[in-house]
Design a protein around this motif. Sequence first.
Motif, mmCIF file in Angstrom:
data_model
loop_
_atom_site.group_PDB
_atom_site.id
_atom_site.type_symbol
_atom_site.label_atom_id
_atom_site.label_comp_id
_atom_site.label_asym_id
_atom_site.label_seq_id
_atom_site.Cartn_x
_atom_site.Cartn_y
_atom_site.Cartn_z
ATOM 1 N N PRO A 150 0.795 -1.229 0.000
ATOM 2 C CA PRO A 150 0.000 0.000 0.000
ATOM 3 C C PRO A 150 0.828 1.281 0.000
ATOM 4 O O PRO A 150 1.938 1.326 0.499
ATOM 5 C CB PRO A 150 -0.796 -0.128 1.308
ATOM 6 N N GLN A 151 0.240 2.305 -0.576
ATOM 7 C CA GLN A 151 0.753 3.676 -0.460
ATOM 8 C C GLN A 151 -0.350 4.504 0.187
ATOM 9 O O GLN A 151 -0.896 5.422 -0.415
ATOM 10 C CB GLN A 151 1.108 4.213 -1.859
ATOM 11 N N ARG A 152 -0.704 4.161 1.386
ATOM 12 C CA ARG A 152 -1.935 4.632 1.994
ATOM 13 C C ARG A 152 -1.733 5.880 2.815
ATOM 14 O O ARG A 152 -0.834 5.957 3.649
ATOM 15 C CB ARG A 152 -2.523 3.521 2.876
ATOM 16 N N ARG B 99 3.308 1.829 7.008
ATOM 17 C CA ARG B 99 3.201 1.238 5.672
ATOM 18 C C ARG B 99 4.218 0.115 5.489
ATOM 19 O O ARG B 99 3.914 -0.929 4.902
ATOM 20 C CB ARG B 99 3.380 2.306 4.587
ATOM 21 N N HIS C 160 -8.557 -0.556 2.246
ATOM 22 C CA HIS C 160 -8.243 0.725 1.611
ATOM 23 C C HIS C 160 -8.225 0.567 0.087
ATOM 24 O O HIS C 160 -7.675 -0.416 -0.428
ATOM 25 C CB HIS C 160 -6.890 1.238 2.098
ATOM 26 N N PRO C 161 -8.826 1.512 -0.658
ATOM 27 C CA PRO C 161 -8.800 1.407 -2.127
ATOM 28 C C PRO C 161 -7.394 1.261 -2.702
ATOM 29 O O PRO C 161 -7.206 0.579 -3.712
ATOM 30 C CB PRO C 161 -9.461 2.716 -2.588
ATOM 31 N N ASP C 162 -6.396 1.896 -2.057
ATOM 32 C CA ASP C 162 -5.028 1.778 -2.568
ATOM 33 C C ASP C 162 -4.555 0.335 -2.595
ATOM 34 O O ASP C 162 -3.800 -0.070 -3.483
ATOM 35 C CB ASP C 162 -4.064 2.609 -1.711
ATOM 36 N N ASP C 163 -4.974 -0.460 -1.618
ATOM 37 C CA ASP C 163 -4.574 -1.860 -1.570
ATOM 38 C C ASP C 163 -5.196 -2.644 -2.729
ATOM 39 O O ASP C 163 -4.567 -3.537 -3.299
ATOM 40 C CB ASP C 163 -4.984 -2.488 -0.245
ATOM 41 N N LEU D 68 -6.295 -1.302 -5.657
ATOM 42 C CA LEU D 68 -5.756 -0.800 -6.921
ATOM 43 C C LEU D 68 -4.308 -1.218 -7.120
ATOM 44 O O LEU D 68 -3.847 -1.357 -8.259
ATOM 45 C CB LEU D 68 -5.894 0.724 -6.973
ATOM 46 N N ALA D 69 -3.567 -1.433 -6.022
ATOM 47 C CA ALA D 69 -2.190 -1.911 -6.156
ATOM 48 C C ALA D 69 -2.158 -3.281 -6.811
ATOM 49 O O ALA D 69 -1.268 -3.578 -7.619
ATOM 50 C CB ALA D 69 -1.518 -1.966 -4.777
ATOM 51 N N TYR E 134 -5.079 -8.680 4.164
ATOM 52 C CA TYR E 134 -5.011 -7.217 4.155
ATOM 53 C C TYR E 134 -4.976 -6.727 5.595
ATOM 54 O O TYR E 134 -5.396 -7.435 6.513
ATOM 55 C CB TYR E 134 -6.247 -6.601 3.486
ATOM 56 N N ARG F 207 -8.177 -0.234 6.812
ATOM 57 C CA ARG F 207 -7.758 1.160 6.968
ATOM 58 C C ARG F 207 -7.923 1.631 8.411
ATOM 59 O O ARG F 207 -8.869 1.255 9.109
ATOM 60 C CB ARG F 207 -8.510 2.057 5.989
#
Length: 503
Positions: free
Chosen positions: A23-25, A33, A251-254, A256-257, A393, A396
Amino acid sequence: MRSAFFLAFVLAACTSAAWAGGPQRADLSQEERQRVRRITAPAAQFDRAESFEAMQGGAGTVRKLINPDIFSHPAANLDFEGRQDFMVGNGLFRKDWVSSPSSTQASDGLGPLFNARSCQACHVKDGRGSVPGFDPLQQNDAVALLLRLALPDTAQEAQDRLKRAGNVLIPDPVYGHQFQPFAVPGLPAEGEIRISYQENPVGLNGEEAAVLMVPSYRLESLGYGPLHPDVRVSPRLAPPMLGLGLLEAIHPDDILANAAAARGDGISGKPNWVLDPDTGERVLGRFNWKAGESSVARQSARAFSGDMGLSSPLFPDHYGDCTSVQEACLAMPNGAQSHLGEHEVPGRLMDLVTAYALNLALPQRRNVEDERVLAGKKLFYEANCIGCHVPKYVTRRDAERPEHRFQLIWPYTDLLLHDMGEGLADNVEEGEASGREWRTPPLWGIGLTRTVNPAATWLHDGRARTLLEAILWHGGEAQAARDRVRDMTPAQRADLIRFLESL
């Protein structure tokens, strides 16, 4: 206690190898992170279980007696108020609705056309539904299987639809978005669903062929004339309700990654973007068979509307899926009560049902240290099943509900769309999902499916009678993984199934 639970895991897991992705959360500090990357990295050793692997729903995981009610418990980390809302929501989830007018004014408004009288009728004991057809005596029992109806997109219609409402299908002009085999008294139902199957043997290394069941669907006794000649039918079986709030808290970033990962393995999951009606912005879809809904609240309200014909603040039409051609349907009375508001399911009731759906607990995994289960887990990884069924995961930190925050969870899904091949295609485009694409379903709880509902089957339309059959139906991006399973020895396939049954 929730923070202590997670901190204990972090301290135990920080010796894991670093993972290049992750992630880049914005909800985490850089140090957090890095820790999350380590924690969620794929397993590298298979001689023992990973730390907290049995706690597949994080701190909300329940340790309960395994029986048919195992999917119906509240998350273990719910506070007192949360448990109260859960119990009231449970009652609303299970209650039967009736047609209007009725003396039971708090429960009327059903239909006029509908697929079921209650949420529980489809999600049997909060697990999977059942399909008719395998047993000739069950031919009319299609409550848990709904048929989506859609006309094919032209290029311009697809563009207009995506701009206008994200995931809205082009409905049949007479029968609407889904076929409804039940109606209130005095109104014709839309018809009857008939399913038949053809056998398709699939060879296996070292043992007799498996027999896959290929379904075909007929709509008979049509109550409102013929369907559009170009209509396409997509069967959808009610899925289990477990862990929905935790999936919403990823988290959406996870997600989309995983879509952006360049892996070179032939797998290329993609997100389905849907329109948020409140903001007008595109948001990430993650619920239903094609990831066409962004939240548990909207998914629940859509089910009330489409499946039972009940209005709510998110879907205020009292007549559900009745079309303008079905004039008698639109002339039926509705169940809105002036003292309760303008909707048949007022906002507070809808909130309680949503709270229930958000917090159905995951049961603790069984046999995680068993030698054969660990061997099956290794085979699961080696076959690259984790290319779509991503194991874990950390949710968030800023999730809406405190019980979902910063939890290590093990759902085995990437929540992305994948091309599953022609064998599973429904040829229905939904948002950005093609007619061959489906969202990766979570696997957590799958080993207790038949404990909860002995008649349950698998895949989006229930065609798979066993977990092995479900695997052998995989095609498209999953063809290579499916072929690896086909080529395993019988003992290896048995270990793989043992692993799945431990989830």
